[in-house]
Design an enzyme around this catalytic site. Sequence first.
Site, PDB file in Angstrom:
ATOM      1  N   SER A 124       0.221   0.473   3.618  1.00  0.00           N
ATOM      2  CA  SER A 124       1.071   1.446   2.941  1.00  0.00           C
ATOM      3  C   SER A 124       1.447   2.575   3.890  1.00  0.00           C
ATOM      4  O   SER A 124       0.669   2.939   4.786  1.00  0.00           O
ATOM      5  CB  SER A 124       0.281   2.018   1.767  1.00  0.00           C
ATOM      6  OG  SER A 124       0.938   3.129   1.214  1.00  0.00           O
ATOM      7  N   TYR A 149      -7.821   5.745  -2.460  1.00  0.00           N
ATOM      8  CA  TYR A 149      -6.929   4.583  -2.345  1.00  0.00           C
ATOM      9  C   TYR A 149      -6.341   4.490  -0.932  1.00  0.00           C
ATOM     10  O   TYR A 149      -6.415   3.457  -0.268  1.00  0.00           O
ATOM     11  CB  TYR A 149      -5.783   4.661  -3.381  1.00  0.00           C
ATOM     12  CG  TYR A 149      -4.671   3.695  -3.037  1.00  0.00           C
ATOM     13  CD1 TYR A 149      -4.854   2.332  -3.205  1.00  0.00           C
ATOM     14  CD2 TYR A 149      -3.471   4.144  -2.476  1.00  0.00           C
ATOM     15  CE1 TYR A 149      -3.856   1.432  -2.843  1.00  0.00           C
ATOM     16  CE2 TYR A 149      -2.479   3.261  -2.111  1.00  0.00           C
ATOM     17  CZ  TYR A 149      -2.671   1.901  -2.295  1.00  0.00           C
ATOM     18  OH  TYR A 149      -1.687   1.024  -1.915  1.00  0.00           O
ATOM     19  N   LYS A 153      -6.787   1.665   2.498  1.00  0.00           N
ATOM     20  CA  LYS A 153      -5.750   1.007   3.309  1.00  0.00           C
ATOM     21  C   LYS A 153      -5.968   1.323   4.793  1.00  0.00           C
ATOM     22  O   LYS A 153      -5.901   0.451   5.649  1.00  0.00           O
ATOM     23  CB  LYS A 153      -4.351   1.467   2.883  1.00  0.00           C
ATOM     24  CG  LYS A 153      -3.948   1.021   1.492  1.00  0.00           C
ATOM     25  CD  LYS A 153      -3.797  -0.483   1.411  1.00  0.00           C
ATOM     26  CE  LYS A 153      -3.546  -0.952  -0.009  1.00  0.00           C
ATOM     27  NZ  LYS A 153      -3.704  -2.397  -0.182  1.00  0.00           N
ATOM     28  N   ASN A 179       8.299   2.903  -0.463  1.00  0.00           N
ATOM     29  CA  ASN A 179       8.173   2.986  -1.930  1.00  0.00           C
ATOM     30  C   ASN A 179       8.909   1.840  -2.618  1.00  0.00           C
ATOM     31  O   ASN A 179      10.125   1.936  -2.845  1.00  0.00           O
ATOM     32  CB  ASN A 179       8.707   4.337  -2.419  1.00  0.00           C
ATOM     33  CG  ASN A 179       7.797   5.500  -2.062  1.00  0.00           C
ATOM     34  OD1 ASN A 179       7.495   5.715  -0.889  1.00  0.00           O
ATOM     35  ND2 ASN A 179       7.346   6.235  -3.053  1.00  0.00           N
TER      36      ASN A 179
HETATM   37  P1  NAD Z   1      -0.255  -4.888  -8.591  1.00  0.00           P
HETATM   38  O1  NAD Z   1      -1.388  -4.168  -9.220  1.00  0.00           O
HETATM   39  O2  NAD Z   1       0.909  -5.245  -9.444  1.00  0.00           O
HETATM   40  O3  NAD Z   1      -0.788  -6.221  -7.886  1.00  0.00           O
HETATM   41  C1  NAD Z   1      -2.091  -6.332  -7.357  1.00  0.00           C
HETATM   42  C2  NAD Z   1      -2.715  -7.579  -7.951  1.00  0.00           C
HETATM   43  O4  NAD Z   1      -4.049  -7.727  -7.422  1.00  0.00           O
HETATM   44  C3  NAD Z   1      -2.848  -7.527  -9.471  1.00  0.00           C
HETATM   45  O5  NAD Z   1      -2.282  -8.695 -10.029  1.00  0.00           O
HETATM   46  C4  NAD Z   1      -4.351  -7.446  -9.718  1.00  0.00           C
HETATM   47  O6  NAD Z   1      -4.715  -8.110 -10.921  1.00  0.00           O
HETATM   48  C5  NAD Z   1      -4.899  -8.119  -8.489  1.00  0.00           C
HETATM   49  N1  NAD Z   1      -6.269  -7.736  -8.103  1.00  0.00           N
HETATM   50  C6  NAD Z   1      -6.773  -6.481  -7.987  1.00  0.00           C
HETATM   51  N2  NAD Z   1      -8.063  -6.543  -7.597  1.00  0.00           N
HETATM   52  C7  NAD Z   1      -8.359  -7.858  -7.459  1.00  0.00           C
HETATM   53  C8  NAD Z   1      -9.535  -8.562  -7.092  1.00  0.00           C
HETATM   54  N3  NAD Z   1     -10.677  -7.918  -6.811  1.00  0.00           N
HETATM   55  N4  NAD Z   1      -9.505  -9.903  -7.034  1.00  0.00           N
HETATM   56  C9  NAD Z   1      -8.372 -10.572  -7.345  1.00  0.00           C
HETATM   57  N5  NAD Z   1      -7.236  -9.967  -7.714  1.00  0.00           N
HETATM   58  C10 NAD Z   1      -7.231  -8.624  -7.769  1.00  0.00           C
HETATM   59  O7  NAD Z   1       0.221  -4.028  -7.341  1.00  0.00           O
HETATM   60  P2  NAD Z   1       1.465  -4.214  -6.365  1.00  0.00           P
HETATM   61  O8  NAD Z   1       2.338  -3.027  -6.543  1.00  0.00           O
HETATM   62  O9  NAD Z   1       2.042  -5.560  -6.490  1.00  0.00           O
HETATM   63  O10 NAD Z   1       0.743  -4.047  -4.960  1.00  0.00           O
HETATM   64  C11 NAD Z   1       0.328  -5.143  -4.181  1.00  0.00           C
HETATM   65  C12 NAD Z   1      -0.379  -4.626  -2.943  1.00  0.00           C
HETATM   66  O11 NAD Z   1       0.502  -3.797  -2.213  1.00  0.00           O
HETATM   67  C13 NAD Z   1      -1.605  -3.776  -3.239  1.00  0.00           C
HETATM   68  O12 NAD Z   1      -2.588  -4.056  -2.278  1.00  0.00           O
HETATM   69  C14 NAD Z   1      -1.091  -2.363  -3.093  1.00  0.00           C
HETATM   70  O13 NAD Z   1      -2.116  -1.467  -2.732  1.00  0.00           O
HETATM   71  C15 NAD Z   1      -0.094  -2.535  -1.957  1.00  0.00           C
HETATM   72  N6  NAD Z   1       0.947  -1.484  -1.941  1.00  0.00           N
HETATM   73  C16 NAD Z   1       1.657  -1.242  -3.080  1.00  0.00           C
HETATM   74  C17 NAD Z   1       2.632  -0.239  -3.084  1.00  0.00           C
HETATM   75  C18 NAD Z   1       3.390   0.105  -4.335  1.00  0.00           C
HETATM   76  O14 NAD Z   1       3.936   1.197  -4.412  1.00  0.00           O
HETATM   77  N7  NAD Z   1       3.492  -0.788  -5.334  1.00  0.00           N
HETATM   78  C19 NAD Z   1       2.872   0.478  -1.905  1.00  0.00           C
HETATM   79  C20 NAD Z   1       2.136   0.185  -0.756  1.00  0.00           C
HETATM   80  C21 NAD Z   1       1.164  -0.812  -0.793  1.00  0.00           C
HETATM   81  C1  WQD Z   2       7.698   9.643  -5.532  1.00  0.00           C
HETATM   82  C2  WQD Z   2       8.244  11.057  -5.670  1.00  0.00           C
HETATM   83  C3  WQD Z   2       6.667  12.622  -6.587  1.00  0.00           C
HETATM   84  C4  WQD Z   2       6.427  10.766 -10.559  1.00  0.00           C
HETATM   85  C5  WQD Z   2       2.792   6.453  -4.136  1.00  0.00           C
HETATM   86  C6  WQD Z   2       1.497   6.296  -3.388  1.00  0.00           C
HETATM   87  C7  WQD Z   2       1.709   5.488  -2.140  1.00  0.00           C
HETATM   88  C8  WQD Z   2       2.425   4.179  -2.448  1.00  0.00           C
HETATM   89  C9  WQD Z   2       3.636   4.361  -3.294  1.00  0.00           C
HETATM   90  C10 WQD Z   2       0.816   2.456  -2.692  1.00  0.00           C
HETATM   91  C11 WQD Z   2       7.247  12.147  -5.258  1.00  0.00           C
HETATM   92  C12 WQD Z   2       7.834  12.439  -7.527  1.00  0.00           C
HETATM   93  C13 WQD Z   2       6.739  11.059  -9.247  1.00  0.00           C
HETATM   94  C14 WQD Z   2       6.872  11.645 -11.598  1.00  0.00           C
HETATM   95  C15 WQD Z   2       7.928  13.014  -9.912  1.00  0.00           C
HETATM   96  N1  WQD Z   2       1.599   3.296  -3.195  1.00  0.00           N
HETATM   97  N2  WQD Z   2       7.478  12.158  -8.924  1.00  0.00           N
HETATM   98  N3  WQD Z   2       7.608  12.716 -11.210  1.00  0.00           N
HETATM   99  O1  WQD Z   2       3.713   9.429  -4.261  1.00  0.00           O
HETATM  100  O2  WQD Z   2       5.560   8.634  -2.713  1.00  0.00           O
HETATM  101  O3  WQD Z   2       3.708   7.125  -3.283  1.00  0.00           O
HETATM  102  O4  WQD Z   2       3.311   5.155  -4.429  1.00  0.00           O
HETATM  103  O5  WQD Z   2       0.480   2.327  -1.553  1.00  0.00           O
HETATM  104  O6  WQD Z   2       0.467   5.275  -1.580  1.00  0.00           O
HETATM  105  O7  WQD Z   2       0.994   7.562  -3.046  1.00  0.00           O
HETATM  106  O8  WQD Z   2       5.371   7.645  -5.002  1.00  0.00           O
HETATM  107  O9  WQD Z   2       6.635   7.187  -7.055  1.00  0.00           O
HETATM  108  O10 WQD Z   2       4.458   8.459  -7.221  1.00  0.00           O
HETATM  109  O11 WQD Z   2       6.430   9.563  -6.208  1.00  0.00           O
HETATM  110  O12 WQD Z   2       8.587  14.003  -9.640  1.00  0.00           O
HETATM  111  O13 WQD Z   2       6.586  11.437 -12.784  1.00  0.00           O
HETATM  112  O14 WQD Z   2       8.517  11.309  -7.060  1.00  0.00           O
HETATM  113  O15 WQD Z   2       6.229  13.951  -6.582  1.00  0.00           O
HETATM  114  O16 WQD Z   2       7.991  13.180  -4.655  1.00  0.00           O
HETATM  115  P1  WQD Z   2       4.579   8.360  -3.768  1.00  0.00           P
HETATM  116  P2  WQD Z   2       5.703   8.158  -6.454  1.00  0.00           P
END
Ligand code: NAD
Ligand code: WQD
Length: 336
Positions: A124, A149, A153, A179
Amino acid sequence: MKILVTGGAGFIGSHTLVELSAAGHETVVIDNLSNSNPKSLERVAELTGKQIPFYQVDIRDREGLNRVLGEHHFDACIHFAGLKAVGESVEKPWEYYENNIGGTLTLLDAMRQHGCKNIIFSSSATVYGDPAIIPITEECPKGHCTNPYGQTKSMLEEIMMDIQKADKEWNIVLLRYFNPIGAHPSGRIGENPNGIPNNLMPYITQVAVGKRPELGVFGNDYPTPDGTGVRDYIHVVDLARGHVAALQAIERKCGIAIYNLGTGQGYSVLQLVQAFEKVNHIKIPYSIKPRRAGDIATCYSNPAKAERELGWKAQYGIEEMCRDSWNWQRNNPEGF
Ligand code: NAD
Ligand code: WQD
């Protein structure tokens, strides 16, 4: 290639299954369904015309992993499984470290014991902390993560780099997502958050569908053009295709490779709201709230390395992201 997809029932995993299938790869999913619904996999089958083998297995369950890795020979693993809610991780740090770090260590061990040493990991942009350089290149030093969290990562990146340093048979691709928003254009799969959404786009779509009265905008006094936070939103289908492209790095035996997956464009909270309103012809009421703890002002990528080395570049813009997020929410007001 034959690919083990952990967390494949989730938001990014399900979209990646569709793109892997379109590119001719074979997949097997493991997921403990802690944050997903198996209907997502039925919808993926509907979109691809193929049933994907699914095991309800936790990545912390060594026996379960041995069973799956014993039944199939995988060329690589794409590892999405993990807990991802920033706020919850502050409340439950042990659960986050145990699930994300403990689970990944068990997975890596089971993989090496079965002779599969190729992995693509969901990292991330959070690892950059408050970024030292904007736009952020992969050379930007990692920063301080303000929550467990983000720490998981950042630590997992270090752990995997050490493992690869000690055993050159490993090929490890660290993908730093910015994002992810949007949904498959069919409206059949999308993001399905539990409870009150933490992230901006699912909150906007829940306001649009009438589930929540208004959006709270967290701060309008940041040093950005309109005072609200600026982020690099990326369409989840582009992100999914980034994983297909990253398989090339595995094929050419990259050792360790790190790529930012973003568009390179920053949008503020209010710009995203305006784009959503314009594309979908829906008013999103909002009010300005105090800043959210741990937030930074500006975060967007320089994605040039992924284009140069993988030939991958995001194709969709903010309008498609807003259109497809709404199409998903409108057609699935209660999620799956
Ligand atoms: P998500 O929660 O929709 O998907 C994650 C999946 O992993 C889920 O289906 C959950 O049931 C499964 N899971 C969790 N723990 C588990 C375990 N111990 N064993 C087996 N399965 C397990 O989330 P997502 O948004 O699809 O994210 C996928 C990956 O990408 C995650 O690792 C997340 O941290 C990373 N990521 C997400 C974002 C974002 O904003 N969505 C941003 C950066 C990184
Ligand atoms: C985006 C912008 C908020 C909600 C997070 C995690 C990051 C990654 C992606 C996994 C910011 C603003 C938000 C609301 C708002 N996930 N906001 N009102 O914080 O950039 O990233 O998700 O790895 O690790 O930290 O994403 O969508 O939460 O926020 O004003 O109700 O929207 O302050 O500026 P963020 P976000």
